[in-house]
Write an enzyme that holds these catalytic residues in place. Sequence first.
Site, PDB file in Angstrom:
ATOM      1  N   GLU A 109       0.976  -1.142   0.009  1.00 54.08           N
ATOM      2  CA  GLU A 109      -0.003   0.120  -0.095  1.00 54.08           C
ATOM      3  C   GLU A 109       0.852   1.203   0.069  1.00 54.08           C
ATOM      4  O   GLU A 109       0.645   2.316  -0.576  1.00 54.08           O
ATOM      5  CB  GLU A 109      -0.860   0.036   1.222  1.00 54.08           C
ATOM      6  N   GLU A 129      -3.572  -9.653   3.652  1.00 49.36           N
ATOM      7  CA  GLU A 129      -4.090  -9.328   5.152  1.00 49.36           C
ATOM      8  C   GLU A 129      -5.391 -10.559   5.271  1.00 49.36           C
ATOM      9  O   GLU A 129      -5.531 -10.750   6.566  1.00 49.36           O
ATOM     10  CB  GLU A 129      -5.011  -8.066   4.897  1.00 49.36           C
TER      11      GLU A 129
HETATM   12  N1  3HC Z   1       4.344  -7.279  11.937  1.00 49.54           N
HETATM   13  C1  3HC Z   1       4.988  -7.683  12.978  1.00 49.54           C
HETATM   14  N2  3HC Z   1       5.944  -8.309  13.014  1.00 49.54           N
HETATM   15  C2  3HC Z   1       6.352  -9.245  12.076  1.00 49.54           C
HETATM   16  C3  3HC Z   1       5.567  -8.972  10.726  1.00 49.54           C
HETATM   17  C4  3HC Z   1       4.761  -7.849  10.576  1.00 49.54           C
HETATM   18  N3  3HC Z   1       3.944  -7.326   9.544  1.00 49.54           N
HETATM   19  N4  3HC Z   1       6.129  -9.726   9.643  1.00 49.54           N
HETATM   20  C5  3HC Z   1       7.085 -10.196  10.241  1.00 49.54           C
HETATM   21  N5  3HC Z   1       7.098 -10.068  11.426  1.00 49.54           N
HETATM   22  C6  3HC Z   1       8.215 -10.680  12.532  1.00 49.54           C
HETATM   23  C7  3HC Z   1       7.732 -12.061  12.575  1.00 49.54           C
HETATM   24  O1  3HC Z   1       6.907 -12.410  13.835  1.00 49.54           O
HETATM   25  C8  3HC Z   1       8.998 -12.593  13.062  1.00 49.54           C
HETATM   26  O2  3HC Z   1       9.448 -12.140  14.389  1.00 49.54           O
HETATM   27  P1  3HC Z   1       9.961 -13.069  15.545  1.00 49.54           P
HETATM   28  O3  3HC Z   1      11.774 -13.289  14.966  1.00 49.54           O
HETATM   29  O4  3HC Z   1      10.186 -12.550  16.606  1.00 49.54           O
HETATM   30  O5  3HC Z   1       9.734 -14.615  15.485  1.00 49.54           O
HETATM   31  C9  3HC Z   1      10.174 -11.723  12.253  1.00 49.54           C
HETATM   32  O6  3HC Z   1       9.231 -10.621  11.932  1.00 49.54           O
HETATM   33  C10 3HC Z   1      10.703 -12.277  11.004  1.00 49.54           C
HETATM   34  O7  3HC Z   1       9.564 -13.074  10.525  1.00 49.54           O
HETATM   35  P2  3HC Z   1       9.568 -14.481   9.749  1.00 49.54           P
HETATM   36  O8  3HC Z   1      10.241 -15.488  10.647  1.00 49.54           O
HETATM   37  O9  3HC Z   1       8.190 -14.786   8.917  1.00 49.54           O
HETATM   38  O10 3HC Z   1      10.429 -14.184   8.574  1.00 49.54           O
HETATM   39  P3  3HC Z   1      10.553 -14.790   7.110  1.00 49.54           P
HETATM   40  O11 3HC Z   1      11.692 -14.217   6.307  1.00 49.54           O
HETATM   41  O12 3HC Z   1      10.409 -16.278   7.126  1.00 49.54           O
HETATM   42  O13 3HC Z   1       9.214 -14.192   6.531  1.00 49.54           O
HETATM   43  C11 3HC Z   1       7.604 -12.622   5.587  1.00 49.54           C
HETATM   44  C12 3HC Z   1       9.136 -12.742   6.121  1.00 49.54           C
HETATM   45  C13 3HC Z   1       7.578 -13.215   4.402  1.00 49.54           C
HETATM   46  C14 3HC Z   1       7.683 -11.002   5.550  1.00 49.54           C
HETATM   47  C15 3HC Z   1       6.680 -12.956   6.634  1.00 49.54           C
HETATM   48  O14 3HC Z   1       7.311 -12.579   8.024  1.00 49.54           O
HETATM   49  C16 3HC Z   1       5.211 -12.432   6.542  1.00 49.54           C
HETATM   50  O15 3HC Z   1       4.796 -12.978   5.675  1.00 49.54           O
HETATM   51  N6  3HC Z   1       5.047 -11.277   7.356  1.00 49.54           N
HETATM   52  C17 3HC Z   1       3.448 -11.131   7.270  1.00 49.54           C
HETATM   53  C18 3HC Z   1       3.394 -10.245   6.194  1.00 49.54           C
HETATM   54  C19 3HC Z   1       1.826  -9.688   6.311  1.00 49.54           C
HETATM   55  O16 3HC Z   1       1.063 -10.450   6.498  1.00 49.54           O
HETATM   56  N7  3HC Z   1       1.654  -8.392   6.124  1.00 49.54           N
HETATM   57  C20 3HC Z   1       0.429  -7.764   5.915  1.00 49.54           C
HETATM   58  C21 3HC Z   1       0.287  -7.167   7.537  1.00 49.54           C
HETATM   59  S1  3HC Z   1      -1.437  -6.647   7.951  1.00 49.54           S
HETATM   60  C22 3HC Z   1      -1.270  -5.043   7.065  1.00 49.54           C
HETATM   61  O17 3HC Z   1      -0.413  -4.672   6.475  1.00 49.54           O
HETATM   62  C23 3HC Z   1      -2.566  -3.877   7.150  1.00 49.54           C
HETATM   63  C24 3HC Z   1      -2.406  -3.015   6.296  1.00 49.54           C
HETATM   64  O18 3HC Z   1      -3.359  -3.460   5.142  1.00 49.54           O
HETATM   65  C25 3HC Z   1      -2.871  -1.747   6.898  1.00 49.54           C
END
Ligand code: 3HC
Length: 709
Positions: A109, A129
């Site tokens: 976004e 999301e």
């Molecule tokens: N917020 C907070 N923490 C997050 C995060 C996020 N969006 N994404 C990842 N983290 C944290 C994980 O919890 C993890 O924490 P930890 O080490 O304490 O366990 C650390 O970051 C590393 O994450 P991964 O172990 O998952 O690392 P990978 O390299 O395997 O994967 C990734 C990276 C593909 C970015 C994966 O973390 C992921 O898919 N994250 C979530 C993405 C997501 O869902 N984004 C949308 C969020 S909602 C949003 O944006 C709403 C908006 O529309 C307003």
Amino acid sequence: MNDLVSLTRQDEIAVITINNPPVNALSPGVPEGIKASVEAAQQDPAVKGIVLIGGGRTFIAGADIKEFGKITSGKGGRLSLHPVLETMENCPKPLVVAIHGTAFGGGLETAMAGHYRVAVATAQVGQPEVKLGIIPGAGGTQRLPRLAGVATAVQMCAYGDPVPAPKALEYGIVDKIVEGDLLAGAIAFCREIVAKGGPPRKTSELSGKLSDSGVYDFFFEAARSEARKKQRGIPAAQAAIDAIEAATRLPFAEGIKREAELFQQCLFSDQSKAMIHAFFGEREVAKIPGLPKEVQLYPIRRAAVLGAGTMGGGIAMNYVNAGIPVLLKERSQEDLDRGLNTIRKNYANSVKKGRFSQPVMDQRMALITPTLTYDGFDQVDIVAEAVFEGMALKKEVFAELDKVVRPDCILASNTSTLNIDEIASASSRPHMVIGHHFFSPANVMRLLEIVRGKASSNEVIATSMDLARRLKKVGVLVGNCMGFCGNRMFGPYRREAQLLAEEGAAVDAIDAALYEFGMAMGPMATGDLAGLDVGWRIRKEYKHLEIPGANYPDAEDQLCEMGRYGQKTGAGWYRYDENRKRHMDPEVDKVLEEIRKKKGIQKREIGKEEIVDRLIYALVNEGARILEEGIALRAVDIDIIYLAGYGFPAHKGGPMWYADTVGLKKVYDRVVEFHQRLGRFWEPAPLLKKLAESGGKFAEWTRTKGQEA
Ligand code: 3HC
Ligand code: NAI
């Protein structure tokens, strides 16, 4: 600008860099930092264009998901992205967003609020999301259809799958793929735009793709109906489609308001809380309390798999998919050929479906060395044992392995029921022995239960957890007991399913109730798929452990006596036609009628609610024991086991989370009621009782606290 966002300049181009490791989530401070940087660059007369880039391994992985829980529980939490996005989009100087790693959720976004986007070829963009039970809340449902068209936006927002950069270029989300250094490429691109002159391109003002062909009432109806099937129980998928429809009907500013309303509704839903629990849970289970951080991992470069049957074949595929060569050993050429043919067929299917190419399949097959001997076992770092289930055979095999593998080779058994400590006793190195319990089909199911024996060393445990990640599995560490965590809970679940059928519930009504609850499949259909004979054999072997006088079901034993093992024999709880379609079978009714006669059961009508409560609370009650005994480290470990291995619906967060959501007092009262009516199998677990009485939750319980109580 602050610790999280820095502003520098390369001649006339300002460079804004986000530094919020590990994934540059938009935590409090980051949006403010970006906004202040854009404003400063805008005011600096020396700046002609701006590049926004992520520092470290990625662009922006999204909003900070931790903030959501704070918001919904009233403990603060901040999520205010619109002001920064407006500042970016309204900036009169061209703003180019440079993407590497992932631009997910709020990350995409943010990128779409820039005027142009460049990316490295390995980058991914997405609106995931929906996998958290919410919808994009910072304009994603309004800007994405303007860039990529309505159909693509629906696909991305309602299903949440990532889109690789080359595809994003095709869709119009990204303007250019940068070869080589991303920042240099982005600056060069920005200079070209500056040189061209003209007003910056604002995504919110694009409209050409909003009237794509196919955007009629019927398109959205069809999209909703498909999402109802494929995203069962997830209202966020419907809400995402509603918000995109609003983009086609309303001006941008009003569309944003509609998106915000829908976002709020989703954020406060039970589904979203459950799915966010699952997101963090999957990461939490990788953290093993008490395991020293500096523990040395064994390198896993080569593996051997013993047995090329149902499980061994799938396990071998997991290893070679991760690039680890495998020696695959069987007891006869015939068994070996059969096993290899199945692997080949599975890979060929994937090639047919376009998942990967023939050369990839050939490479993977070439990593498998079939063998009938132990030659080469002294070269492997791990042996995955998947021979028939039976203690004598397992011990024999482990004693043989002891003689042929190196002292630092991990010996991992895939046993589903047997005592890991007893298996380890056949080896001179019990500290190297551990359970790696894969789930069928092993090349598909994400769960890997890692069963720690009494003697399993920290190094072996840590290596196993790391290996799970390499094999793209969710590794969950559990203790050693009959059935470990998952199957020990599944026993009571399937017991209740049978008893309900004996009491009068229709077989398909039981399946329908659990399917409606959200399970991938009902318990009877699951039994037929896995093979009813598996449990039958186990029950025969452990007959001596049965509690005298307890009400064990008879149904599946009788079906097996009749040769009805499930799908593999064409009949089990159902009858299967040549297309594997299931049909209710009067033969089964006869069996159940006989059982009622024998046990003196009066057939009765049984409603959906009782069916669901009996099955799910059977899981919960056993789960509570498993938790208190320390077989599972935390309630969330049980939840993840059920989500990744048993088809439990993500939007209910796993059995323990679900029980917490219902309220443990309510669950306990129902268990007490079942105990009084149905007898000793329903004796409430002490931990359930304790937490129900104290107003506690499984999710908040920790062992030390519990023991003090
Ligand atoms: N917020 C907070 N923490 C997050 C995060 C996020 N969006 N994404 C990842 N983290 C944290 C994980 O919890 C993890 O924490 P930890 O080490 O304490 O366990 C650390 O970051 C590393 O994450 P991964 O172990 O998952 O690392 P990978 O390299 O395997 O994967 C990734 C990276 C593909 C970015 C994966 O973390 C992921 O898919 N994250 C979530 C993405 C997501 O869902 N984004 C949308 C969020 S909602 C949003 O944006 C709403 C908006 O529309 C307003
Ligand atoms: P299977 O019967 O399909 O395969 C077992 C294979 O082991 C056969 O091909 C057999 O020829 C081979 N074998 C037997 N003795 C051997 C030896 N000494 N050396 C090499 N190969 C030998 O059985 P399946 O279902 O694959 O089960 C294997 C193990 O996995 C068992 O311990 C089982 O409990 C466990 N398991 C099974 C699951 C399932 O759904 N089938 C799920 C999880 C675990």
